[in-house]
Scaffold this motif. Structure first.
Motif, short mmCIF file in Angstrom:
data_model
loop_
_atom_site.label_atom_id
_atom_site.label_comp_id
_atom_site.label_asym_id
_atom_site.label_seq_id
_atom_site.Cartn_x
_atom_site.Cartn_y
_atom_site.Cartn_z
N GLY A 82 0.80 -1.21 0.00
CA GLY A 82 0.00 0.00 0.00
C GLY A 82 0.84 1.27 0.00
O GLY A 82 1.94 1.32 0.54
N ASN A 83 0.29 2.32 -0.61
CA ASN A 83 1.06 3.55 -0.75
C ASN A 83 1.08 4.39 0.52
O ASN A 83 1.96 5.25 0.69
CB ASN A 83 0.56 4.38 -1.94
N VAL A 84 0.14 4.15 1.45
CA VAL A 84 0.13 4.96 2.68
C VAL A 84 1.40 4.72 3.49
O VAL A 84 2.13 5.68 3.81
CB VAL A 84 -1.13 4.70 3.51
N PRO A 85 1.73 3.45 3.85
CA PRO A 85 3.00 3.25 4.56
C PRO A 85 4.23 3.64 3.75
O PRO A 85 5.21 4.14 4.32
CB PRO A 85 2.99 1.74 4.87
N ALA A 86 4.19 3.41 2.43
CA ALA A 86 5.36 3.74 1.61
C ALA A 86 5.61 5.25 1.62
O ALA A 86 6.76 5.70 1.77
CB ALA A 86 5.14 3.24 0.19
N LEU A 87 4.57 6.04 1.46
CA LEU A 87 4.72 7.49 1.50
C LEU A 87 5.10 7.96 2.90
O LEU A 87 5.91 8.88 3.06
CB LEU A 87 3.42 8.16 1.05
N TRP A 88 4.52 7.33 3.92
CA TRP A 88 4.81 7.68 5.31
C TRP A 88 6.29 7.45 5.63
O TRP A 88 6.94 8.30 6.26
CB TRP A 88 3.91 6.86 6.22
N ALA A 89 6.83 6.32 5.19
CA ALA A 89 8.24 6.02 5.44
C ALA A 89 9.14 7.04 4.74
O ALA A 89 10.11 7.54 5.32
CB ALA A 89 8.57 4.61 4.97
N ARG A 90 8.82 7.35 3.51
CA ARG A 90 9.61 8.34 2.76
C ARG A 90 9.51 9.71 3.42
O ARG A 90 10.52 10.41 3.58
CB ARG A 90 9.12 8.39 1.32
N ALA A 91 8.30 10.11 3.82
CA ALA A 91 8.11 11.41 4.46
C ALA A 91 8.85 11.48 5.79
O ALA A 91 9.27 12.56 6.22
CB ALA A 91 6.62 11.68 4.68
N GLY A 92 9.01 10.33 6.44
CA GLY A 92 9.71 10.27 7.72
C GLY A 92 11.22 10.24 7.59
O GLY A 92 11.92 10.19 8.61
N GLY A 93 11.74 10.24 6.36
CA GLY A 93 13.17 10.32 6.15
C GLY A 93 13.85 9.06 5.70
O GLY A 93 15.07 9.06 5.46
N GLU A 94 13.11 7.95 5.55
CA GLU A 94 13.75 6.72 5.08
C GLU A 94 14.10 6.88 3.60
O GLU A 94 13.24 7.22 2.79
CB GLU A 94 12.81 5.52 5.26
#
Length: 348
Positions: free
Chosen positions: A72-84
């Motif tokens: 899902g794109n929600v966790p993927a975007l969340w991880a990227r937004a968090g700096g991963e």
């Protein structure tokens, strides 16, 4: 003097996918991922079967550098937004029967009739509450079809345990009259709706406009860690090539797809048939087209606007089309080698 970290020793590739239709799931079922890297001495393992010592929350955080994630794109975007430092290397668009359910006898014939109704907004105490994001996006999409917004409905928070069965808390609230409408998607939702005698009021799949169906799985990203891509680009290319071949296989073998989807989703035949009517022409292909990137960018703006992302994500900058292009070229080369006829010499 360089302060960059030395290259990591790579002995295991990890893959993870959501319990939904994915090319990764097809490839894993066929044993192709293991076969692809066996000669390299690389083990290929599913994060879900990782055993002790493997943090399964890497499915959400993507902190495991050797991980390929199709989810899902929600966790993927969340991880990227968090700096991963992840990179987007592919996107699919796979319909999963998104629907708004109501109690039997409480008919809602069109999106405009949701105005003033109580909608279920689940709440789970997890790092990134993608369930909540899905419900909000689902209702927002439907309401937009009638020129309405989430401001036109009454949101009711429904608490659910972190590991609770899908849709149960929301459907119990619907059954008990605490809410008037519930967003659901996928095969398990078909089965859950039948158990709670909930009926489909609005079928999101019936709308030709894809913008109405933008959600956690539409579009669904394939991501890798930047370090894996930097240090082992050929591995990333070959992994993607297997996914492309798996998508081609699914399209050419529709009779076998429902069995694999049942195993991947945990649903029975009725749930799979109800959620995935497209199995006779399965399309699990990966793209990084401008259209799909735009759809994901719209999802990013929605998630950020509702407080799910800590920082903006520039979707275009996040994406790297080179691995997918290289994978497509590799698949074509492999197909070409297989199609070259063996020369037959005359013995006369």
């Amino acid at each position: 003097m360089s302060t960059s970290a030395p290259p990591e020793t790579l002995d295991t590739l990890w893959f993870t996918r959501c319990p939904v239709p994915t090319a990764t799931g097809i490839a894993a079922d066929r044993g192709w991922l293991t076969a692809e890297f066996a000669a390299d001495g690389l083990a290929v393992r599913s994060l879900q079967d990782g055993g002790p010592g493997i943090r399964r929350d890497s499915h959400y955080t993507h902190s495991l550098t050797g991980l390929f994630r199709e989810g899902g794109n929600v966790p993927a975007l969340w991880a990227r937004a968090g700096g991963e430092p992840t990179r987007l290397i592919g996107l699919t668009w796979i319909e999963e029967r998104q629907a708004i359910l109501v109690r039997r006898g409480h008919d809602v014939a069109d999106p405009a009739q949701l105005a003033g109704r109580r909608i279920a907004v689940p709440r789970r105490r997890i790092a990134i509450d993608f369930w909540r994001a899905m419900a909000l996006a689902g209702f927002a999409g439907v309401l937009a079809a009638a020129g309405r917004t989430l401001a036109d409905v009454i949101r009711v928070d429904i608490d659910a345990a972190a590991g609770a069965d899908q849709w149960v808390a929301e459907l119990e609230a619907l059954r008990d009259g605490r809410v008037d409408a519930v967003y659901v998607k996928g095969a398990l939702a078909v089965e859950a709706a039948a158990r709670y005698d909930a009926v489909t009021a609005i079928d999101l799949d019936a709308f030709p406009d894809k913008h109405i169906r933008i959600n956690n799985g539409t579009p669904r990203p394939v991501t890798v860690h930047q370090r894996l891509l930097d240090e082992h680009p050929e591995i990333v290319t070959r992994f993607l090539a297997v996914l492309l071949e798996a998508a081609d296989w699914a399209a050419a073998n529709p009779a076998d797809v429902p069995r694999i989807l049942a195993a991947e989703t945990g649903a029975g035949a009725a749930g799979v048939a109800g959620a995935y009517a497209w199995t006779d022409h399965a399309d699990l292909r990966l793209e990084l087209s401008g259209q799909r990137l735009d759809l994901l960018a719209r999802q990013e703006r929605f998630l950020r606007g509702h407080g799910f992302l800590a920082a903006p994500v520039d979707v275009a900058a996040w994406s790297d089309p080179r691995p997918l292009a290289a994978a497509a070229a590799l698949v074509s080369a492999r197909a070409g080698r297989r199609s070259v006829p063996t020369e037959v010499r005359s013995t006369r």
